[in-house]
Design a protein around this motif. Structure first.
Motif, PDB file in Angstrom:
ATOM      1  N   ALA A 197       0.655  -1.384   0.251  1.00  0.00           N
ATOM      2  CA  ALA A 197      -0.311  -0.351  -0.175  1.00  0.00           C
ATOM      3  C   ALA A 197       0.847   0.959   0.036  1.00  0.00           C
ATOM      4  O   ALA A 197       1.770   1.628   1.409  1.00  0.00           O
ATOM      5  CB  ALA A 197      -1.061   0.221   1.332  1.00  0.00           C
ATOM      6  N   TRP A 198       1.232   2.251  -1.315  1.00  0.00           N
ATOM      7  CA  TRP A 198       1.853   2.762  -1.217  1.00  0.00           C
ATOM      8  C   TRP A 198       0.637   4.221  -0.153  1.00  0.00           C
ATOM      9  O   TRP A 198      -0.063   4.248   0.310  1.00  0.00           O
ATOM     10  CB  TRP A 198       1.192   3.605  -2.486  1.00  0.00           C
ATOM     11  CG  TRP A 198       0.001   4.207  -3.064  1.00  0.00           C
ATOM     12  CD1 TRP A 198      -0.861   3.728  -3.968  1.00  0.00           C
ATOM     13  CD2 TRP A 198      -1.128   5.047  -2.897  1.00  0.00           C
ATOM     14  NE1 TRP A 198      -1.782   3.097  -4.100  1.00  0.00           N
ATOM     15  CE2 TRP A 198      -1.808   4.317  -3.955  1.00  0.00           C
ATOM     16  CE3 TRP A 198      -1.098   5.995  -2.350  1.00  0.00           C
ATOM     17  CZ2 TRP A 198      -3.285   5.726  -3.467  1.00  0.00           C
ATOM     18  CZ3 TRP A 198      -1.985   7.511  -1.774  1.00  0.00           C
ATOM     19  CH2 TRP A 198      -3.149   6.517  -2.590  1.00  0.00           C
TER      20      TRP A 198
ATOM     21  N   LEU B 181       5.398  11.848  -1.411  1.00  0.00           N
ATOM     22  CA  LEU B 181       5.240  10.006  -1.031  1.00  0.00           C
ATOM     23  C   LEU B 181       5.796  10.146   0.312  1.00  0.00           C
ATOM     24  O   LEU B 181       6.841  10.910   0.618  1.00  0.00           O
ATOM     25  CB  LEU B 181       5.970   9.369  -1.743  1.00  0.00           C
ATOM     26  CG  LEU B 181       4.446   9.483  -2.924  1.00  0.00           C
ATOM     27  CD1 LEU B 181       5.582   8.560  -4.428  1.00  0.00           C
ATOM     28  CD2 LEU B 181       3.698   8.575  -2.873  1.00  0.00           C
ATOM     29  N   ALA B 182       4.883   9.608   1.422  1.00  0.00           N
ATOM     30  CA  ALA B 182       5.067   8.593   2.792  1.00  0.00           C
ATOM     31  C   ALA B 182       5.928   7.743   2.466  1.00  0.00           C
ATOM     32  O   ALA B 182       6.014   6.745   1.329  1.00  0.00           O
ATOM     33  CB  ALA B 182       4.830   9.266   2.948  1.00  0.00           C
ATOM     34  N   HIS B 183       5.822   6.453   3.357  1.00  0.00           N
ATOM     35  CA  HIS B 183       6.684   5.418   3.822  1.00  0.00           C
ATOM     36  C   HIS B 183       5.779   4.326   3.451  1.00  0.00           C
ATOM     37  O   HIS B 183       4.661   4.585   4.664  1.00  0.00           O
ATOM     38  CB  HIS B 183       8.075   5.316   5.149  1.00  0.00           C
ATOM     39  CG  HIS B 183       8.156   6.203   5.301  1.00  0.00           C
ATOM     40  ND1 HIS B 183       8.706   6.085   6.246  1.00  0.00           N
ATOM     41  CD2 HIS B 183       9.921   6.383   3.768  1.00  0.00           C
ATOM     42  CE1 HIS B 183      10.229   7.598   5.803  1.00  0.00           C
ATOM     43  NE2 HIS B 183      10.463   7.564   4.744  1.00  0.00           N
ATOM     44  N   PRO B 184       5.450   3.536   2.539  1.00  0.00           N
ATOM     45  CA  PRO B 184       4.150   2.540   2.615  1.00  0.00           C
ATOM     46  C   PRO B 184       4.860   1.068   3.159  1.00  0.00           C
ATOM     47  O   PRO B 184       5.918   1.106   3.825  1.00  0.00           O
ATOM     48  CB  PRO B 184       4.536   1.642   1.114  1.00  0.00           C
ATOM     49  CG  PRO B 184       6.233   2.463   0.776  1.00  0.00           C
ATOM     50  CD  PRO B 184       6.599   3.108   1.765  1.00  0.00           C
ATOM     51  N   SER B 185       4.188   0.498   3.820  1.00  0.00           N
ATOM     52  CA  SER B 185       4.597  -1.020   3.767  1.00  0.00           C
ATOM     53  C   SER B 185       5.466  -2.384   3.096  1.00  0.00           C
ATOM     54  O   SER B 185       5.483  -2.914   3.772  1.00  0.00           O
ATOM     55  CB  SER B 185       3.185  -1.402   4.100  1.00  0.00           C
ATOM     56  OG  SER B 185       2.097  -1.921   3.917  1.00  0.00           O
ATOM     57  N   GLU B 186       4.907  -1.638   2.343  1.00  0.00           N
ATOM     58  CA  GLU B 186       5.947  -2.995   1.072  1.00  0.00           C
ATOM     59  C   GLU B 186       6.997  -2.536   0.498  1.00  0.00           C
ATOM     60  O   GLU B 186       8.062  -2.048   0.993  1.00  0.00           O
ATOM     61  CB  GLU B 186       5.087  -2.388  -0.191  1.00  0.00           C
ATOM     62  CG  GLU B 186       5.710  -2.875  -1.351  1.00  0.00           C
ATOM     63  CD  GLU B 186       5.604  -4.647  -1.804  1.00  0.00           C
ATOM     64  OE1 GLU B 186       6.796  -5.396  -1.773  1.00  0.00           O
ATOM     65  OE2 GLU B 186       4.376  -4.932  -1.229  1.00  0.00           O
ATOM     66  N   ARG B 187       7.965  -3.714   1.432  1.00  0.00           N
ATOM     67  CA  ARG B 187       9.118  -4.090   2.173  1.00  0.00           C
ATOM     68  C   ARG B 187       9.624  -3.377   0.285  1.00  0.00           C
ATOM     69  O   ARG B 187      11.266  -3.311   0.091  1.00  0.00           O
ATOM     70  CB  ARG B 187       9.075  -5.217   1.811  1.00  0.00           C
ATOM     71  CG  ARG B 187      10.805  -5.617   2.071  1.00  0.00           C
ATOM     72  CD  ARG B 187      11.447  -5.014   3.363  1.00  0.00           C
ATOM     73  NE  ARG B 187      12.777  -4.628   3.368  1.00  0.00           N
ATOM     74  CZ  ARG B 187      14.050  -4.644   2.906  1.00  0.00           C
ATOM     75  NH1 ARG B 187      13.209  -3.694   1.969  1.00  0.00           N
ATOM     76  NH2 ARG B 187      15.454  -4.740   3.271  1.00  0.00           N
ATOM     77  N   GLY B 188       9.694  -3.857  -0.759  1.00  0.00           N
ATOM     78  CA  GLY B 188      10.155  -3.888  -2.211  1.00  0.00           C
ATOM     79  C   GLY B 188       9.869  -2.318  -2.514  1.00  0.00           C
ATOM     80  O   GLY B 188      10.744  -2.522  -3.229  1.00  0.00           O
TER      81      GLY B 188
END
Length: 244
Positions: A23-24, A191-198
Motif C-alpha cells: 500500500a503506497w 510520498l510517505a513510507h508504505p508497508s511494501e518492503r520492496g
C-alpha cells in the motif's frame, strides 16, 4: 499563517523487519504513526503546479564520493520518477515532472514571502537534534501550508559521515547513494513510507541493497497525487507564496 515542517522523512541504512502488505502512502500534515503505518489524520500535501526544479549544492561533499557524482545521481533519480506511467495501454503519465536545475549554493530553509530553492546537499555535521537520527542516511524536509497542504519548498540532506558509508554501486557494506536519492525525491513529490518492503519508498534498506526504480506500488502513489487528467501548468522555479 505558519510554516509546518514535515520532519524525520528519513531513510535508515538499517535492515528492519516490516509487514508485507502492499500500500503506497501519501505525506500528510500529521506525521505517520510509525514508518510502516500510513496515517489518516491531517491534510494531504502536494505541489500545485506541473513541475518543480531541484538544485544540487556544490559547496558540500562526502568522503569517497566524487564532487560531480551527486548531480549525476540526482538526474538519474529524476528520470526514474519522470518515467512512471499511470496506464500501460495509453502511456498516460502523472501530471508532474522533476527537473534538475543548475547547481546552487543554498541552505536548507524556507524563506517566507521570498522565492525559495529546493536544495539537495551533503550535511557535514549530522545532529545532535530530533530531525537528524544518527542512523539515518538522509532526511527530506518539506515546507507546506498548514491548512492548504500546498508544498512550498522541499530540501534533501544527505549524511556525509553516515555510520554506513555511501557508494555509487551499492557495494557490500555500503549504502547505495542512488537508492537513497530516488527515495528522498519521492518525499519531494509528496510520498510517505508504505508497508511494501520492496518499494522505493519503504523506509529502510540493507547494506548493499539497491532499489533505484519506482515499483508499481510507488507509481500508484505518484499517480494518485498527480493524476493524468489534472489540469495545471509547469513553472519549475519556486515563487514567493503566502502560507495558507
Amino acid at each position: 499563517m505558519r510554516v509546518t515542517l514535515a520532519a524525520l522523512a528519513l531513510f535508515s541504512a538499517a535492515l528492519l523487519a516490516a509487514p508485507a502488505a502492499s500500500a503506497w502512502c501519501r505525506t500528510r500534515t500529521v506525521e505517520q504513526p510509525s514508518p510502516t503505518v500510513c496515517g489518516a489524520e491531517g491534510v494531504l500535501i502536494a505541489w500545485q503546479g506541473a513541475c518543480v526544479s531541484v538544485h544540487v549544492n556544490p559547496a558540500e561533499t562526502a568522503p569517497g564520493i566524487p564532487r560531480d557524482l551527486l548531480r549525476v545521481v540526482v538526474e538519474e533519480g529524476a528520470r526514474a520518477w519522470n518515467g512512471v506511467r499511470c496506464d500501460r495501454l495509453t502511456g498516460a503519465a502523472p501530471t508532474f515532472q522533476l527537473q534538475v536545475g543548475d547547481d546552487l549554493t543554498s541552505r536548507v530553509e524556507y524563506l517566507a514571502g521570498r522565492p525559495n530553492v529546493n536544495v539537495i546537499t551533503w550535511r557535514p555535521t549530522w545532529g545532535p537534534d530530533a530531525d537528524h537520527d544518527p542512523y539515518a542516511a538522509a532526511v527530506t524536509t518539506v515546507f507546506y501550508g498548514a491548512r492548504s497542504g500546498t508544498i512550498l519548498d522541499a530540501d534533501i540532506e544527505l549524511n556525509a559521515h553516515a555510520m554506513t558509508p555511501f557508494s555509487a554501486d551499492g557495494a557490500p557494506g555500503t549504502t547505495d547513494l542512488r537508492t537513497v536519492v530516488v527515495h528522498e525525491l519521492g518525499h519531494v513529490l509528496g510520498l510517505a513510507h508504505p508497508s511494501e518492503r520492496g518499494a522505493v519508498m519503504y523506509y529502510a534498506a540493507g547494506m548493499g541493497e539497491r532499489r533505484r526504480v519506482p515499483t508499481a506500488d510507488d507509481a500508484a502513489g505518484f499517480c494518485a497525487i498527480y493524476p493524468p487528467w489534472r489540469a495545471t501548468r509547469c513553472d519549475p522555479e519556486l515563487r514567493a507564496e503566502a502560507l495558507q
